[in-house]
Design an enzyme around this catalytic site. Structure first.
Site, PDB file in Angstrom:
ATOM      1  N   CYS A   2     -11.010 -14.094 -12.959  1.00  0.00           N
ATOM      2  CA  CYS A   2      -9.980 -15.161 -13.242  1.00  0.00           C
ATOM      3  C   CYS A   2      -9.401 -15.531 -11.950  1.00  0.00           C
ATOM      4  O   CYS A   2      -8.740 -14.779 -10.875  1.00  0.00           O
ATOM      5  CB  CYS A   2      -8.839 -15.017 -14.133  1.00  0.00           C
ATOM      6  SG  CYS A   2      -9.659 -14.238 -15.684  1.00  0.00           S
ATOM      7  N   ARG A  27     -14.604 -17.054  -6.902  1.00  0.00           N
ATOM      8  CA  ARG A  27     -14.427 -15.451  -7.468  1.00  0.00           C
ATOM      9  C   ARG A  27     -15.159 -15.439  -8.963  1.00  0.00           C
ATOM     10  O   ARG A  27     -15.160 -14.271  -9.267  1.00  0.00           O
ATOM     11  CB  ARG A  27     -12.992 -15.644  -7.905  1.00  0.00           C
ATOM     12  CG  ARG A  27     -11.771 -15.677  -6.688  1.00  0.00           C
ATOM     13  CD  ARG A  27     -10.446 -15.982  -7.187  1.00  0.00           C
ATOM     14  NE  ARG A  27      -9.938 -15.020  -7.947  1.00  0.00           N
ATOM     15  CZ  ARG A  27      -9.063 -13.976  -7.306  1.00  0.00           C
ATOM     16  NH1 ARG A  27      -9.099 -13.909  -5.989  1.00  0.00           N
ATOM     17  NH2 ARG A  27      -8.721 -13.094  -8.253  1.00  0.00           N
ATOM     18  N   TRP A  73     -12.782 -16.058 -16.369  1.00  0.00           N
ATOM     19  CA  TRP A  73     -14.127 -15.122 -16.322  1.00  0.00           C
ATOM     20  C   TRP A  73     -13.926 -14.092 -17.371  1.00  0.00           C
ATOM     21  O   TRP A  73     -13.083 -13.220 -17.686  1.00  0.00           O
ATOM     22  CB  TRP A  73     -14.125 -14.275 -15.092  1.00  0.00           C
ATOM     23  CG  TRP A  73     -15.306 -13.692 -14.788  1.00  0.00           C
ATOM     24  CD1 TRP A  73     -16.590 -14.111 -14.258  1.00  0.00           C
ATOM     25  CD2 TRP A  73     -15.554 -12.258 -15.016  1.00  0.00           C
ATOM     26  NE1 TRP A  73     -17.690 -13.094 -14.287  1.00  0.00           N
ATOM     27  CE2 TRP A  73     -17.037 -11.864 -14.563  1.00  0.00           C
ATOM     28  CE3 TRP A  73     -15.013 -11.058 -15.407  1.00  0.00           C
ATOM     29  CZ2 TRP A  73     -17.513 -10.632 -14.732  1.00  0.00           C
ATOM     30  CZ3 TRP A  73     -15.451  -9.726 -15.556  1.00  0.00           C
ATOM     31  CH2 TRP A  73     -16.856  -9.650 -15.074  1.00  0.00           C
ATOM     32  N   ASN A  99      -4.058 -13.687 -15.144  1.00  0.00           N
ATOM     33  CA  ASN A  99      -5.218 -12.888 -14.340  1.00  0.00           C
ATOM     34  C   ASN A  99      -5.243 -11.315 -14.697  1.00  0.00           C
ATOM     35  O   ASN A  99      -3.878 -10.857 -14.169  1.00  0.00           O
ATOM     36  CB  ASN A  99      -5.449 -13.270 -13.028  1.00  0.00           C
ATOM     37  CG  ASN A  99      -6.478 -12.414 -12.492  1.00  0.00           C
ATOM     38  OD1 ASN A  99      -7.276 -11.716 -12.899  1.00  0.00           O
ATOM     39  ND2 ASN A  99      -6.524 -12.429 -10.728  1.00  0.00           N
ATOM     40  N   GLY A 100      -5.876 -10.541 -15.274  1.00  0.00           N
ATOM     41  CA  GLY A 100      -5.765  -9.147 -15.623  1.00  0.00           C
ATOM     42  C   GLY A 100      -6.117  -8.840 -17.137  1.00  0.00           C
ATOM     43  O   GLY A 100      -6.861  -9.777 -17.558  1.00  0.00           O
ATOM     44  N   GLU A 451     -28.753  -1.859  -0.146  1.00  0.00           N
ATOM     45  CA  GLU A 451     -27.848  -3.203  -0.026  1.00  0.00           C
ATOM     46  C   GLU A 451     -29.217  -4.144  -0.208  1.00  0.00           C
ATOM     47  O   GLU A 451     -28.798  -5.170  -0.727  1.00  0.00           O
ATOM     48  CB  GLU A 451     -27.233  -3.000   1.182  1.00  0.00           C
ATOM     49  CG  GLU A 451     -26.459  -4.226   1.572  1.00  0.00           C
ATOM     50  CD  GLU A 451     -25.627  -4.799   0.620  1.00  0.00           C
ATOM     51  OE1 GLU A 451     -25.210  -3.978  -0.624  1.00  0.00           O
ATOM     52  OE2 GLU A 451     -24.822  -5.798   0.577  1.00  0.00           O
ATOM     53  N   LYS A 455     -28.846  -7.110  -2.791  1.00  0.00           N
ATOM     54  CA  LYS A 455     -28.855  -8.598  -2.488  1.00  0.00           C
ATOM     55  C   LYS A 455     -29.818  -9.286  -3.293  1.00  0.00           C
ATOM     56  O   LYS A 455     -29.398 -10.463  -3.726  1.00  0.00           O
ATOM     57  CB  LYS A 455     -29.038  -8.887  -0.846  1.00  0.00           C
ATOM     58  CG  LYS A 455     -28.035  -8.442  -0.193  1.00  0.00           C
ATOM     59  CD  LYS A 455     -26.826  -9.452  -0.114  1.00  0.00           C
ATOM     60  CE  LYS A 455     -25.647  -9.280  -0.917  1.00  0.00           C
ATOM     61  NZ  LYS A 455     -24.989  -7.949  -0.779  1.00  0.00           N
ATOM     62  N   GLU A 458     -28.878  -9.757  -7.025  1.00  0.00           N
ATOM     63  CA  GLU A 458     -27.696 -10.479  -7.226  1.00  0.00           C
ATOM     64  C   GLU A 458     -27.859 -12.050  -7.337  1.00  0.00           C
ATOM     65  O   GLU A 458     -27.504 -12.618  -8.195  1.00  0.00           O
ATOM     66  CB  GLU A 458     -26.672 -10.299  -6.213  1.00  0.00           C
ATOM     67  CG  GLU A 458     -25.845  -9.289  -6.390  1.00  0.00           C
ATOM     68  CD  GLU A 458     -24.667  -9.169  -5.049  1.00  0.00           C
ATOM     69  OE1 GLU A 458     -25.104  -8.951  -4.005  1.00  0.00           O
ATOM     70  OE2 GLU A 458     -23.594  -9.059  -5.458  1.00  0.00           O
ATOM     71  N   HIS A 474     -40.929  11.412  -6.859  1.00  0.00           N
ATOM     72  CA  HIS A 474     -40.449  12.149  -7.679  1.00  0.00           C
ATOM     73  C   HIS A 474     -40.502  11.256  -9.228  1.00  0.00           C
ATOM     74  O   HIS A 474     -39.333  11.661 -10.056  1.00  0.00           O
ATOM     75  CB  HIS A 474     -38.960  12.652  -7.511  1.00  0.00           C
ATOM     76  CG  HIS A 474     -39.255  13.753  -6.558  1.00  0.00           C
ATOM     77  ND1 HIS A 474     -39.508  14.924  -6.540  1.00  0.00           N
ATOM     78  CD2 HIS A 474     -38.729  13.580  -4.988  1.00  0.00           C
ATOM     79  CE1 HIS A 474     -39.665  15.544  -5.452  1.00  0.00           C
ATOM     80  NE2 HIS A 474     -38.911  14.752  -4.576  1.00  0.00           N
ATOM     81  N   LYS A 571     -16.502 -12.646  -7.460  1.00  0.00           N
ATOM     82  CA  LYS A 571     -16.106 -12.045  -6.117  1.00  0.00           C
ATOM     83  C   LYS A 571     -15.613 -11.016  -6.095  1.00  0.00           C
ATOM     84  O   LYS A 571     -15.894  -9.977  -5.525  1.00  0.00           O
ATOM     85  CB  LYS A 571     -15.755 -13.265  -5.331  1.00  0.00           C
ATOM     86  CG  LYS A 571     -15.568 -12.880  -3.797  1.00  0.00           C
ATOM     87  CD  LYS A 571     -16.661 -12.633  -2.951  1.00  0.00           C
ATOM     88  CE  LYS A 571     -16.841 -12.208  -1.629  1.00  0.00           C
ATOM     89  NZ  LYS A 571     -17.801 -11.381  -1.097  1.00  0.00           N
TER      90      LYS A 571
HETATM   91  O1  M6R Z   1     -14.375  -6.473  -2.328  1.00  0.00           O
HETATM   92  P1  M6R Z   1     -15.175  -5.062  -2.501  1.00  0.00           P
HETATM   93  O2  M6R Z   1     -15.951  -4.607  -1.212  1.00  0.00           O
HETATM   94  O3  M6R Z   1     -14.315  -3.775  -3.094  1.00  0.00           O
HETATM   95  O4  M6R Z   1     -16.383  -5.425  -3.642  1.00  0.00           O
HETATM   96  C1  M6R Z   1     -17.096  -4.326  -4.172  1.00  0.00           C
HETATM   97  C2  M6R Z   1     -18.332  -4.961  -4.904  1.00  0.00           C
HETATM   98  O5  M6R Z   1     -18.027  -5.543  -5.848  1.00  0.00           O
HETATM   99  C3  M6R Z   1     -19.368  -5.831  -4.128  1.00  0.00           C
HETATM  100  O6  M6R Z   1     -19.511  -5.173  -2.799  1.00  0.00           O
HETATM  101  C4  M6R Z   1     -20.375  -6.568  -4.830  1.00  0.00           C
HETATM  102  O7  M6R Z   1     -21.332  -5.352  -5.159  1.00  0.00           O
HETATM  103  C5  M6R Z   1     -20.877  -7.714  -4.024  1.00  0.00           C
HETATM  104  N1  M6R Z   1     -21.027  -8.813  -4.972  1.00  0.00           N
HETATM  105  C6  M6R Z   1     -22.200  -7.184  -3.525  1.00  0.00           C
HETATM  106  O8  M6R Z   1     -22.620  -8.535  -2.850  1.00  0.00           O
END
Ligand code: M6R
Length: 576
Positions: A2, A27, A73, A99-100, A451, A455, A458, A474, A571
């Site tokens: 949010c 976000r 959100w 927010n929270g 990573e 990517k 996502e 394995h 985000k």
């Molecule tokens: O802001 P942060 O680095 O703590 O965020 C951690 C993860 O939420 C963040 O890296 C998430 O995996 C990303 N969307 C990856 O692209």
């Protein structure tokens, strides 16, 4: 997650609020709404994109100069208009954005029901509006302080009261909230990206504080007493968030990596924290991958084995005593709830805590004993790129008392520049059509491989599998069949033999090997090559990940996905 915006000044609030909401889009959200305050409070809400809200606002006469807005959100209740913020109190006296998460919402719900207040939404947030009206005796700030004291969990709150149509009231506990002040105007926001350009100074609210915000001024209180908060001057809070001609923030931010790395690795060394023996590296998502990719470097520098832990799991690990140990928390945003919870737990256990974050005055940097700031600049794309690479660079800086690493760090921005030029088009076509692509690697390349897979998942929604190269045999190798793409990240000559063996094993089962490498023998044995420049194998993830980011980007583009706003993602993940 949010996002909150509020504005009070001399212009109609609605357009300022919707502009702010657009800035908060990154976000992640599924509905949005605003409330403006005149003789009464008017709310307008819509499910879906902010354009849907703007459509509803078109043609409405809303001259009010004070209001609040919210991108939601969904957590408690689906994304419907009723659940959307702002929420009005039962008599219409208050409107709130939140927010929270309110942990004691069940009890508060019963309390409201016992008072005969009928609840409209499924949210925990609506309760706050009703509690405010119930407690109200003519002073909104006093009643907000009383209600906030009864809330458990996390909240950033923006509140309007119909009796004071040019005031915004705010409260904060474990969710970020900033006040921006300019001439004849003021605003509140979840972060600096949404602040109007008139803002000349910022106040970062601390946990437990409440505030009354009026055009040009803000009064901040803690436990009933007025406090003088620190004001930070800012030249242009409409920070470098524009796309500058790029079609997506993700692509723009990928191209910012050489500069972001250069800024991070030349960060002033005086008085900066350093890595101790017995280090545990902790993070979530990509930050966790940056930690994994940096483990071999940290071990080389400290001469001790380093642990790497997911923040969400750290709190469950046996109650280890942290005295004499260092816990390093990686977080681009510094607002990730899991990481903050882990840092708080580490402090309770006696660890020396160090935050590595891109947001200098984030909750995480305030919680930890020490901080080191990456210099990536604001990252808008949900899929992090420069956040990851600068974290690897930052750990390099913390380890740079080793001359060899210090020299290699200086080369990183140039290597990143070269990696940006790697052509991925053919491989992207292959990946976009694939079902179960693999990403494998060893040591630092393992973190980069994970990573790369994340990517792709996502932003293209392809079910990619990131795995340590040695683990393939394995079990997961059963998924490899003719044409399965296997992306092999390989930057460590010393591991060349083993890498060649993994590749042969894949090819023997019909898999297609894509090598991301700077090692000739590995390149020669692959079906496709994404060639890397030379880079120190302990820092290589900051460079090898770049063609993987590009690969995910191009594949998502081919599949027509919404790259900067991937489904279901936020985000900064501010709930545990
Ligand atoms: O802001 P942060 O680095 O703590 O965020 C951690 C993860 O939420 C963040 O890296 C998430 O995996 C990303 N969307 C990856 O692209």
């Amino acid at each position: 997650m949010c996002g909150i915006i509020g504005y009070t000044g001399n212009k109609p609030a609605a357009p300022v609020l919707t502009k702010g909401l657009h800035a908060l889009e990154y976000r992640g959200y599924d509905s949005a709404g605003i409330a403006v305050c005149g003789s009464e409070i008017v709310t307008v809400k819509a499910v879906g994109r902010i354009s849907a809200l703007e459509e509803k606002l078109r043609g409405r006469d809303l001259p009010e100069v004070c209001g609040i807005g919210h991108t939601r959100w969904a957590t408690h209740g689906c994304p419907t208009e009723i659940n959307c913020h702002p929420h009005l109190s039962y008599g219409g006296k208050f409107a709130i954005v939140h927010n929270g998460i309110i942990d004691n919402c069940r009890n508060l719900r019963v309390l409201c029901e016992n008072r005969g207040i009928s609840l409209k939404s499924d949210t925990d947030s609506e309760l706050i509006a009703h509690l405010l009206e119930w407690e109200y005796r003519g002073d909104p700030l006093a009643c907000l302080s009383r209600v906030a004291a009864d809330l458990r969990g996390s909240f950033a709150l923006g509140v309007l009261c119909a009796d004071f149509p040019s005031d915004i009231y705010a409260a904060k506990m474990r969710s970020p909230l900033i006040i921006g002040l300019g001439e004849d105007m003021a605003c509140i926001s979840s972060d600096g990206t949404a602040m109007p350009k008139e803002v000349t100074s910022l106040i970062v609210l601390a946990d437990g504080q409440v505030a009354r915000v009026r055009p040009g001024s803000a009064e901040v209180f803690f436990r009933g007493r007025r406090v003088e908060p620190e004001r930070v001057k800012c030249s242009s809070p409409e920070i470098a968030a524009a796309l500058s001609g790029f079609p997506h923030y993700m692509l723009k931010e990928m191209y910012e990596q050489p500069e972001a790395l250069a800024r991070t690795v030349t960060e002033d060394c005086l008085g900066r924290p350093y890595l101790r023996r017995n280090v545990t590296l902790i993070g979530c998502g990509s930050s966790y991958h940056a930690a994994l990719a940096s483990k071999p470097l940290v071990e080389r520098i400290t001469g001790c084995s380093a642990e790497v832990c997911l923040a969400s799991e750290f709190i469950y690990s046996e109650k280890t005593v942290g005295r004499g140990k260092q816990a390093v928390f990686l977080s681009q945003s510094g607002e990730t709830a899991d990481t903050i919870a882990a840092a708080e737990e580490a402090k309770r256990r006696g660890y020396l805590t160090l935050a590595v974050s891109n947001v200098h005055s984030s909750t995480l940097t305030r919680v930890c004993d020490e901080k080191f700031c990456t210099r990536a600049g604001p990252e808008i794309s949900v899929a992090t790129t420069k956040g990851f690479t600068t974290q690897v660079g930052a750990l390099g800086v913390l380890a740079s008392r080793n001359d060899e690493i210090a020299a290699a760090l200086k080369e990183l921005p140039f290597a990143a520049e070269k990696a940006l030029a790697v052509e991925v088009g053919e491989v992207a076509k292959l990946i976009a059509k694939s079902v179960n692509p693999f990403f494998i690697g060893r040591k630092a390349d393992y973190g980069a491989a994970l990573e790369g897979a994340l990517k792709l998942k996502e932003i293209s929604y392809i079910s990619a599998l990131g795995i340590a190269a040695g683990e393939l045999k394995h079990g997961s190798i059963s998924l490899i069949e003719k044409g399965t793409p296997v992306v092999v990240v390989s930057t460590d000559e010393a591991l060349g033999e083993k890498t060649l063996l993994s590749m042969a094993t894949v090819r023997a089962r019909g898999g297609t090997v894509i090598a991301v490498t700077n090692i000739d023998e590995v390149a020669q044995a692959a079906d496709f090559v994404l060639p890397l420049p030379n880079v120190h194998p302990l820092l290589s993830a900051a460079v090898s990940v770049i063609p993987l980011q590009r690969l995910a980007y191009e594949a998502a583009l081919l599949l027509g996905k919404d790259i900067d706003k991937p489904r279901n993602l936020a985000k900064s993940v501010t709930v545990e």
